[in-house]
Design an enzyme around this catalytic site. Structure first.
Site, short mmCIF file in Angstrom:
data_model
loop_
_atom_site.label_atom_id
_atom_site.label_comp_id
_atom_site.label_asym_id
_atom_site.label_seq_id
_atom_site.Cartn_x
_atom_site.Cartn_y
_atom_site.Cartn_z
N GLU B 80 0.90 -1.15 0.04
CA GLU B 80 -0.17 0.14 0.20
C GLU B 80 0.92 1.40 0.05
O GLU B 80 0.32 2.44 0.43
CB GLU B 80 -0.97 -0.02 1.16
CG GLU B 80 -0.43 -0.07 2.65
CD GLU B 80 -1.57 -0.07 3.44
OE1 GLU B 80 -2.13 -1.13 3.90
OE2 GLU B 80 -1.94 1.14 4.10
N CYS B 112 -3.32 -4.58 4.03
CA CYS B 112 -2.20 -5.19 4.54
C CYS B 112 -2.16 -6.49 4.12
O CYS B 112 -1.19 -7.53 4.61
CB CYS B 112 -2.01 -5.30 6.16
SG CYS B 112 -1.87 -3.78 6.80
N HIS B 234 -1.30 -12.16 10.89
CA HIS B 234 -0.91 -10.61 10.22
C HIS B 234 -0.78 -10.02 11.84
O HIS B 234 -1.41 -10.52 12.94
CB HIS B 234 -2.17 -9.78 9.75
CG HIS B 234 -1.94 -8.48 9.64
ND1 HIS B 234 -0.65 -7.88 9.14
CD2 HIS B 234 -2.52 -7.47 10.02
CE1 HIS B 234 -0.57 -6.73 8.92
NE2 HIS B 234 -1.77 -6.44 9.62
#
Lengths: 129, 348
Positions: B80, B112, B234
């Site tokens: 990103e 993400c 994550h």
């Protein structure tokens, strides 16, 4: 740097492509059309090693306008492991601790950006091992 | 069989401690350290971005894969923080590793989880027989607004994976994706920093999607958490992946190897992929690994990897992720950090 000039130098700036003379084995970086040793015009492409030794360096304190944010910074001559010498910015280092003979490796970095809207020029720089 | 034939990670050497950021904004460092379980984060040098880190991580992946880059059929970079709004990061990466011109290239974006998207697509392209190898990168120089909670974790790093069919280091046993429209974190066009919905980023976003993806893939393969040697989720902070792991039934020893955020920060698209590289650095043949990414917006990609005997031949062919993370660090103050990250407004 104009985009066409940057584009022409991509093989050298990105991949460290040199030219090895098929006649005598001399390696040139950047490539040449005629070997200065044996006058051969036949070359094969070789990728230079990505490690070497710092031969000499200087600290730039009054840089060109594109590099003012990076001042002071070091540039040096590094002899890569196949014997080719390159001129390169030396980054991620303590300027007071640079030493001739120090091992260096090549990393891919931004060289500079043409303002906020221009192209971003990438290429090789050296970092201490 | 398809899976990983080469992998590599890259982390810039600069670090800033939570205390240094908290000092500037007058906040309590310990509450962030305890609340987020984060000690310090990586900071890119001024001449580093998503592209430069992708190149370095991929050169390490190529050292492990020992393949001709010309055989790579796809180069996908998930991020990103692509340096250009219009011009793919992947073109520079493909050129830098010598994969051009016979190669498909695209940049991926899904907050993400852009990196795991690239991994997912490469695996399927290789599985379909369209190409011999596919290159997937997750990389970010993450943005966090000055003074925002994100500033304590938004970090920089890259993970690179070469997917193939032969000489696998880890076989992809299964993949599964779980996605809904959930506006928990976003960045509008021309905005410099992302916005987020504070606590809304937790239960209905991160936890719902990671749990949904993890349960979905476990159901598909009829496995349970106890069957896995490692799991990596994550890591927006150090706390969330440990909490979601516990909810799913994983033990702390299954999570520790891939947990990098407390000392690296959140590398956004690089986060769970970099955790996977740290696991592969230590894994042994036949180990099972569960990886679940999370991207705001929102969705999760889940993968189950089975490590092969070849792993031990390649682990030392390139720097290991935790060695890069723990060695040769340079601590910087907030002023240097602000300059490096372009947070200081200068005269035209």
């Amino acid at each position: 740097m104009p985009a066409p000039k940057y584009w022409r130098e991509i093989p050298q700036r990105y991949r460290l492509e040199g030219a090895k003379c098929k006649g005598c084995g001399q390696v040139y970086f950047p490539p040449r059309l005629i070997c200065s040793s044996c006058k051969s015009r036949e070359f094969e492409m070789v990728n230079l090693q990505r490690e070497g030794e710092l031969l000499t360096y200087t600290i730039i304190r009054v840089p060109p306008s594109q590099f003012t944010d990076q001042s002071p910074y070091a540039i040096g001559i590094v002899e890569l492991d196949r014997g080719v010498k390159i001129l390169s910015q030396i980054v991620d280092c303590d300027l007071d601790k640079l030493e001739i003979g120090q091992r260096m490796r090549i990393e891919f970095r931004k060289i500079y950006s043409e303002g906020e809207a221009g192209i971003i020029c990438y290429g090789y720089k050296c970092v201490p091992v | 069989m398809v899976g990983i034939v080469g992998y590599g990670a890259y982390i810039p050497k600069n670090r800033i401690k939570v205390e240094e950021i908290a000092k500037v904004w007058g906040t309590d460092a310990n509450s962030y350290k305890k609340g987020l379980f984060v000690e310090e984060k990586s900071v890119p040098s001024p001449d580093q971005d998503t592209i430069t880190m992708s190149v370095e991580a991929t050169l390490y992946a190529l050292k492990r894969a020992q393949i001709d880059p010309k055989k790579i059929g796809a180069v996908y970079v998930g991020s990103e923080s692509h340096p250009y709004a219009v011009k793919p990061s992947g073109t520079v990466l493909a050129e830098a590793i010598g994969a051009t011109p016979d190669v498909h290239c695209a940049d991926f974006e899904f907050a993400c989880k852009a990196g795991s998207e690239a991994m997912f697509v490469c695996l399927e392209l290789v599985r379909s027989g369209s190409m011999e190898y596919g290159l997937a990168v997750g990389a970010d120089t993450s943005q966090g607004a000055p003074g925002d909670a994100l500033e304590y974790t938004a970090a920089a790093g890259a993970a690179s994976f070469i997917m193939g069919k032969d000489n696998l280091l880890a076989e992809a046993i299964e993949t599964y994706s779980y996605m809904t429209d959930t506006p928990d974190f976003w960045r509008r066009e021309y905005q410099y920093y992302p916005r987020h919905a504070s606590r809304f980023t937790g239960e209905p976003a991160y936890f719902k999607h990671i749990i949904g993806a993890a349960k979905g893939i476990l159901k598909k393969v009829k496995l349970e958490p106890k069957d896995f040697k490692y799991a990596v989720f994550h890591q927006p902070n150090g706390k969330f992946p440990l909490k979601v792991g516990k909810i799913l039934g994983f033990k702390r020893e299954q999570l520790d190897t891939g947990l990098l955020c407390p000392w690296m920060g959140n590398t956004y698209s690089g986060s769970s992929p970099m955790g996977l590289t740290a696991i592969l650095d230590e894994a042994k043949p036949d180990d099972l690994i569960l990886m679940v990414s999370y991207g705001s917006g929102a969705g999760s990609d889940a993968f189950i990897w089975k490590v092969t005997p070849k792993i031990s031949e390649v682990q030392n062919k390139a720097p290991k992720t935790k060695d890069i993370l723990n060695n040769n660090k340079t601590y910087i103050d907030y002023g240097t950090y602000a300059k490096y990250r372009g947070k200081i407004r200068k005269a035209e």
